[in-house]
Design a protein around this motif. Structure first.
Motif, mmCIF file in Angstrom:
data_model
loop_
_atom_site.group_PDB
_atom_site.id
_atom_site.type_symbol
_atom_site.label_atom_id
_atom_site.label_comp_id
_atom_site.label_asym_id
_atom_site.label_seq_id
_atom_site.Cartn_x
_atom_site.Cartn_y
_atom_site.Cartn_z
ATOM 1 N N ALA A 58 61.108 8.903 -10.236
ATOM 2 C CA ALA A 58 61.058 8.351 -8.743
ATOM 3 C C ALA A 58 61.791 7.325 -8.769
ATOM 4 O O ALA A 58 62.616 7.008 -7.509
ATOM 5 N N VAL A 59 62.036 5.626 -9.910
ATOM 6 C CA VAL A 59 62.145 5.081 -8.989
ATOM 7 C C VAL A 59 64.272 5.421 -9.000
ATOM 8 O O VAL A 59 64.765 4.851 -8.294
ATOM 9 N N GLU A 60 64.166 6.605 -9.645
ATOM 10 C CA GLU A 60 65.712 6.890 -10.207
ATOM 11 C C GLU A 60 66.237 7.552 -8.604
ATOM 12 O O GLU A 60 67.331 7.186 -8.524
ATOM 13 N N ALA A 61 65.550 8.979 -8.515
ATOM 14 C CA ALA A 61 65.521 9.137 -7.552
ATOM 15 C C ALA A 61 65.477 9.002 -6.171
ATOM 16 O O ALA A 61 66.809 9.236 -5.169
ATOM 17 N N ALA A 62 65.050 7.482 -5.483
ATOM 18 C CA ALA A 62 65.200 7.092 -4.469
ATOM 19 C C ALA A 62 65.175 5.629 -4.483
ATOM 20 O O ALA A 62 65.225 5.065 -3.690
ATOM 21 N N GLN A 63 66.480 5.227 -5.591
ATOM 22 C CA GLN A 63 67.221 4.384 -6.051
ATOM 23 C C GLN A 63 66.163 3.087 -5.209
ATOM 24 O O GLN A 63 66.251 2.508 -4.371
ATOM 25 N N VAL A 213 64.563 5.431 13.048
ATOM 26 C CA VAL A 213 64.893 5.260 14.124
ATOM 27 C C VAL A 213 66.161 4.479 14.326
ATOM 28 O O VAL A 213 66.801 4.920 14.607
ATOM 29 N N MET A 214 66.303 2.887 13.889
ATOM 30 C CA MET A 214 67.093 2.185 13.818
ATOM 31 C C MET A 214 68.497 2.396 12.701
ATOM 32 O O MET A 214 69.355 1.984 12.996
ATOM 33 N N VAL A 215 68.241 3.099 11.574
ATOM 34 C CA VAL A 215 68.390 3.078 10.839
ATOM 35 C C VAL A 215 69.013 4.334 9.744
ATOM 36 O O VAL A 215 67.577 4.957 9.726
ATOM 37 N N ASP A 216 70.072 4.942 9.705
ATOM 38 C CA ASP A 216 70.225 5.975 8.877
ATOM 39 C C ASP A 216 70.611 6.141 7.817
ATOM 40 O O ASP A 216 69.955 6.765 6.876
ATOM 41 N N ASP A 217 70.948 5.303 7.066
ATOM 42 C CA ASP A 217 71.169 5.107 5.198
ATOM 43 C C ASP A 217 69.928 4.082 4.905
ATOM 44 O O ASP A 217 69.053 3.336 5.274
ATOM 45 N N PRO A 218 69.513 5.144 3.979
ATOM 46 C CA PRO A 218 67.794 5.046 3.323
ATOM 47 C C PRO A 218 67.945 3.371 2.384
ATOM 48 O O PRO A 218 67.136 3.371 2.676
ATOM 49 N N THR A 219 69.107 3.680 2.297
ATOM 50 C CA THR A 219 69.035 1.925 1.451
ATOM 51 C C THR A 219 69.141 0.980 1.754
ATOM 52 O O THR A 219 69.290 -0.293 1.498
ATOM 53 N N MET A 223 60.850 -0.255 2.313
ATOM 54 C CA MET A 223 60.403 0.791 0.627
ATOM 55 C C MET A 223 59.523 2.451 2.071
ATOM 56 O O MET A 223 60.584 3.143 1.681
ATOM 57 N N ALA A 224 58.467 1.562 2.907
ATOM 58 C CA ALA A 224 58.244 2.732 3.240
ATOM 59 C C ALA A 224 58.902 3.408 4.579
ATOM 60 O O ALA A 224 58.699 4.898 4.345
ATOM 61 N N GLY A 225 59.801 3.026 5.327
ATOM 62 C CA GLY A 225 60.826 4.140 6.039
ATOM 63 C C GLY A 225 61.490 5.055 4.860
ATOM 64 O O GLY A 225 61.875 6.285 5.471
ATOM 65 N N ALA A 226 61.989 4.646 4.182
ATOM 66 C CA ALA A 226 63.270 5.341 2.647
ATOM 67 C C ALA A 226 62.079 6.786 2.199
ATOM 68 O O ALA A 226 62.905 7.407 1.750
ATOM 69 N N LEU A 227 61.006 6.144 2.577
ATOM 70 C CA LEU A 227 59.645 7.152 1.474
ATOM 71 C C LEU A 227 60.202 8.649 2.521
ATOM 72 O O LEU A 227 60.315 10.382 2.258
ATOM 73 N N TYR A 234 62.641 15.616 -1.685
ATOM 74 C CA TYR A 234 61.868 15.934 -2.558
ATOM 75 C C TYR A 234 60.795 16.656 -2.202
ATOM 76 O O TYR A 234 59.778 16.410 -3.162
ATOM 77 N N GLY A 235 60.638 17.487 -1.474
ATOM 78 C CA GLY A 235 59.162 17.670 -0.809
ATOM 79 C C GLY A 235 58.334 18.532 -1.263
ATOM 80 O O GLY A 235 57.154 19.034 -1.519
ATOM 81 N N THR A 236 59.394 19.248 -2.184
ATOM 82 C CA THR A 236 58.550 20.802 -2.406
ATOM 83 C C THR A 236 58.336 20.095 -4.212
ATOM 84 O O THR A 236 57.271 20.635 -4.992
ATOM 85 N N ASP A 237 58.376 19.319 -4.665
ATOM 86 C CA ASP A 237 58.203 18.357 -6.341
ATOM 87 C C ASP A 237 56.810 17.340 -5.580
ATOM 88 O O ASP A 237 56.951 16.099 -5.779
ATOM 89 N N ILE A 238 55.973 18.262 -5.695
ATOM 90 C CA ILE A 238 54.102 16.619 -5.261
ATOM 91 C C ILE A 238 54.231 15.600 -6.000
ATOM 92 O O ILE A 238 54.000 15.011 -5.581
ATOM 93 N N PRO A 239 53.875 16.351 -7.062
ATOM 94 C CA PRO A 239 54.180 14.952 -8.040
ATOM 95 C C PRO A 239 54.913 13.975 -7.904
ATOM 96 O O PRO A 239 54.875 13.063 -8.262
ATOM 97 N N LEU A 240 56.482 14.089 -8.031
ATOM 98 C CA LEU A 240 57.227 13.344 -8.060
ATOM 99 C C LEU A 240 57.143 12.740 -6.786
ATOM 100 O O LEU A 240 56.989 11.321 -7.101
ATOM 101 N N LEU A 241 56.825 13.253 -5.730
ATOM 102 C CA LEU A 241 56.303 12.662 -4.302
ATOM 103 C C LEU A 241 55.740 11.707 -4.362
ATOM 104 O O LEU A 241 55.305 10.732 -3.761
ATOM 105 N N CYS A 242 54.434 11.907 -5.189
ATOM 106 C CA CYS A 242 53.028 11.109 -5.025
ATOM 107 C C CYS A 242 53.499 10.034 -6.042
ATOM 108 O O CYS A 242 53.512 9.003 -6.240
#
Length: 274
Positions: A58-63, A213-219, A223-227, A234-242
């Motif tokens: 999750a750390v790697e995937a979400a940067q 709404v204001m920023v397109d780039d997740p980075t 933190m909550a906005g990038a979620l 990764y919406g289909t990977d429930i464990p990774l999302l949790c």
């Protein structure tokens, strides 16, 4: 006031129930995050082979490194400035009682009634006209304005309870306005400032709607906005999302546990003074 055994027992039972309602969702997230990727766990069941590596994935995937840096930049831009402006305005309204302070207080109270969702669209067009869309300033500046009503009312409530004789004594000793503010009243306002700072930090960290709404780039979001982007990818990977959700929640929980005594002290001080 004497509390009967029955009332005390009922209060403890209520606290236990509230604690369970609060803790169970976090336990469910944690247990689900340990299941193998791509699975759909049913209920709160401990996996036979806990996948602790889901947190590293999750750390790697979400940067998370970039997200943490972006969130801290936004926090630094919002929290200190909001505390400074709110303290100065609260001092003017609650202690100096400037001309028209009652009207200004009513305006700030009306600002508390504005629904956050109702001003996002006008803010979007205003930020776009300013040429700040897609930058962190598109989050920082609106948050400063949106936080001001609550922050000013919070600090005004503190300064209004400080005896006027304290200011009069300082003026007799030759203290000017700025000396009165910085050397007398700001040190006395530390509990209120600490609790307000905690609230602003948590609200900014968990800011979701304005960030997406204001920023397109997740980075460049919080933190909550990038979620939102992480969930879409990764919406289909429930464990990774949790696992990612827990990592995003962890700093806010840590901040609250570290500063919970200061926060409670400020609330109790306000209750006693009021």
């Amino acid at each position: 006031m004497i509390v009967s055994r029955r009332e005390a027992l009922l209060g403890r039972v209520l606290l236990v129930v509230l604690m369970a309602v609060t803790i169970v969702p976090f336990i469910s997230l944690f247990v689900t995050a340990l299941h193998p990727g791509g699975t759909y766990p049913q209920g709160i069941t401990w996996p036979e082979d806990p996948q602790w590596g889901n947190f590293a994935r999750a750390v790697e995937a979400a940067q998370m490194g970039k997200l943490l840096g972006s969130t801290l930049l936004i926090e630094v831009g919002v929290v200190p400035a909001a505390l400074l402006f709110a303290t100065m305005a609260g001092f003017a309204l609650g202690q100096l009682r400037i001309r028209g302070h009652r009207v200004l207080l009513v305006l700030f109270l009306l600002g508390l009634t504005l629904p956050f969702e109702g001003v996002v669209i006008p803010l979007y067009y205003q930020v776009r006209e300013m040429g700040l869309l897609g930058t962190r300033w598109a989050i920082v500046l609106p948050l400063l304005g949106l936080y001001m009503p609550f922050a000013v009312v919070w600090m005004r409530a503190h300064f209004a309870t400080v005896p006027a004789e304290l200011s009069e004594a300082a003026r007799v000793d030759g203290a000017g306005l700025w000396q009165l503010f910085w050397r007398i009243h700001v040190p006395l306002a530390r509990p209120a400032l600490a609790s307000l700072g905690i609230l602003l930090f948590l609200w900014t960290w968990n800011q979701f709607l304005l960030a997406i709404v204001m920023v397109d780039d997740p980075t460049r979001r919080t933190m909550a906005g990038a979620l939102g982007a992480f969930q879409g990818q990764y919406g289909t990977d429930i464990p990774l999302l949790c696992a990612g959700s827990l990592l995003i929640l962890a700093p806010t929980l840590l901040v609250f546990f570290v500063f919970q005594r200061q926060f409670a002290a400020a609330l109790l001080a306000g209750a006693v003074k009021g």
